[in-house]
Scaffold this active site. Structure first.
Site, PDB file in Angstrom:
ATOM      1  N   ASP A 228      37.320  39.155  36.799  1.00  6.99           N
ATOM      2  CA  ASP A 228      36.254  39.045  35.807  1.00  6.99           C
ATOM      3  C   ASP A 228      35.060  39.920  36.155  1.00  6.99           C
ATOM      4  O   ASP A 228      34.297  40.286  35.273  1.00  6.99           O
ATOM      5  CB  ASP A 228      35.822  37.587  35.674  1.00  6.99           C
ATOM      6  CG  ASP A 228      36.845  36.773  34.908  1.00  6.99           C
ATOM      7  OD1 ASP A 228      36.639  36.554  33.708  1.00  6.99           O
ATOM      8  OD2 ASP A 228      37.868  36.377  35.501  1.00  6.99           O
ATOM      9  N   ASN A 238      37.020  36.083  40.254  1.00  6.45           N
ATOM     10  CA  ASN A 238      38.146  35.773  39.373  1.00  6.45           C
ATOM     11  C   ASN A 238      38.251  34.258  39.261  1.00  6.45           C
ATOM     12  O   ASN A 238      37.462  33.513  39.858  1.00  6.45           O
ATOM     13  CB  ASN A 238      39.436  36.395  39.914  1.00  6.45           C
ATOM     14  CG  ASN A 238      40.555  36.392  38.880  1.00  6.45           C
ATOM     15  OD1 ASN A 238      40.356  36.760  37.726  1.00  6.45           O
ATOM     16  ND2 ASN A 238      41.736  35.961  39.280  1.00  6.45           N
TER      17      ASN A 238
END
Length: 337
Positions: A228, A238
């Protein structure tokens, strides 16, 4: 492989709506929702109707295009941009897409829709390039462990971590996948398993506490996850649970690969300590499929993401190239391309 591409976010120009596949309802049913305003897009991002860093960036871009086509002036579009950016703070792709759209706010609806289409098309192309580069790293007949869902559902199409798997299979390497269930939203159980089954790729579901034992038994060849946000030094944010997998992979001397588009790389964030971690409500932890699974009155924590320190990462796979440690100069070199 399924010949019908899976794309979770679509713009219907005929009806001027953003169509999203409701990921809360998979795998039980495939339901498409029509979002008729930017506020509806914001809410869909917040409540995980659409999720995955690249996918919410695409949804946000279309949300702004939609608002413009419905007559919003630049000032109102700027307000909508702020609401979108704050819908989910960890995924940098969201802010990246909004910033990119913001540079065209004064150019009119057609220019904004054109830019949103470009963001979508570029992301899918990036995923396919990531897939090709990552597939070259997988051993023959590898068993790949993945976490959360970094597939077509999380992107404009094709996927990042699952794009690596797809590209390997398309290239003749019959890899298999172990998918962590990924509590509490069960992205692995509900979404990754559904995607792979749809494409005819062998997948075995694991609960989140099984990975270490299977690694110890030699049943896993490598770990491939999405991201992310990737900091300038290579730290990776993440889905919660990724950090634990990276520690396990390092202990068992297994490669730990991160697959993400360049839009996920945030060179303005020096390291993982500067990445904001979204905390979601504890209701998602203490309930499962609408049923309470913990005693009433017991609190729960739900950090939605964690940060994997860069020493635990074997390589970062982007469409611009594959970077290995030391990540800081490698990422800086890719940025200069």
């Amino acid at each position: 492989m399924n010949p019908q591409p899976l794309r979770p976010v679509i713009y219907d120009e005929g009806r001027d709506v953003v169509r999203v596949l409701d990921q809360r309802r998979l795998p039980s049913e495939e339901v498409w929702l029509d979002l008729a305003s930017c506020d509806e897009v914001v809410q869909a991002i917040k409540d995980l109707t659409v999720r995955g860093a690249p996918a919410i960036g695409v949804a946000a871009a279309y949300g702004l295009a939609l608002e413009s086509r419905r007559g919003a002036e630049p000032a109102r579009l700027r307000e909508a941009s702020e609401r979108l950016v704050h819908a989910r703070p960890t995924a940098v792709n969201l802010a990246w897409a909004v910033r990119r759209m913001s540079r065209r706010l004064g150019l009119g609806p057609a220019a904004l829709l054109e830019e949103a289409h470009a963001i979508r098309d570029e992301d899918e192309a990036a995923c396919r390039r990531i897939g090709a580069l990552g597939a070259a790293l997988l051993p023959p007949r590898a068993s790949v462990l993945t976490h959360c869902n970094a597939g077509a559902l999380a992107t404009a199409g094709y996927g990042t971590a699952l794009g690596v798997v797809r590209a390997a299979v398309e290239g003749g390497n019959p890899v298999t996948v172990f998918a962590d269930e990924t509590r509490p939203f069960l992205q692995g159980a509900r979404l990754t398993a559904w995607e792979l089954k749809r494409d005819g790729i062998p997948v075995t579901l694991l609960t989140d506490n099984m990975a270490g034992w299977l690694m110890a038994q030699g049943e896993i060849a490598c770990v491939v996850v999405g991201a992310d946000r990737i900091a300038a030094n290579g730290d990776v944010a993440n889905k919660i649970g990724t950090y634990a997998l990276a520690v396990l992979a390092a202990y068992h001397h297994l490669p730990f690969y991160v697959a993400a588009p360049w839009s996920t790389v945030d060179l303005a964030t020096p390291d993982g300590s500067a990445i904001p971690i979204e905390e979601r409500g504890d209701e998602e932890v203490v309930t499962l499929a609408g049923q309470r699974i913990a005693p009433a009155g017991v609190p729960a924590r739900y950090p939605a993401f964690d940060v994997t320190p860069e020493p635990l990462v074997t390589a970062i796979i982007t469409e611009r190239g594959v970077v290995r440690r030391p990540f800081a100069p490698g990422l800086a070199a890719l940025a200069a391309r």
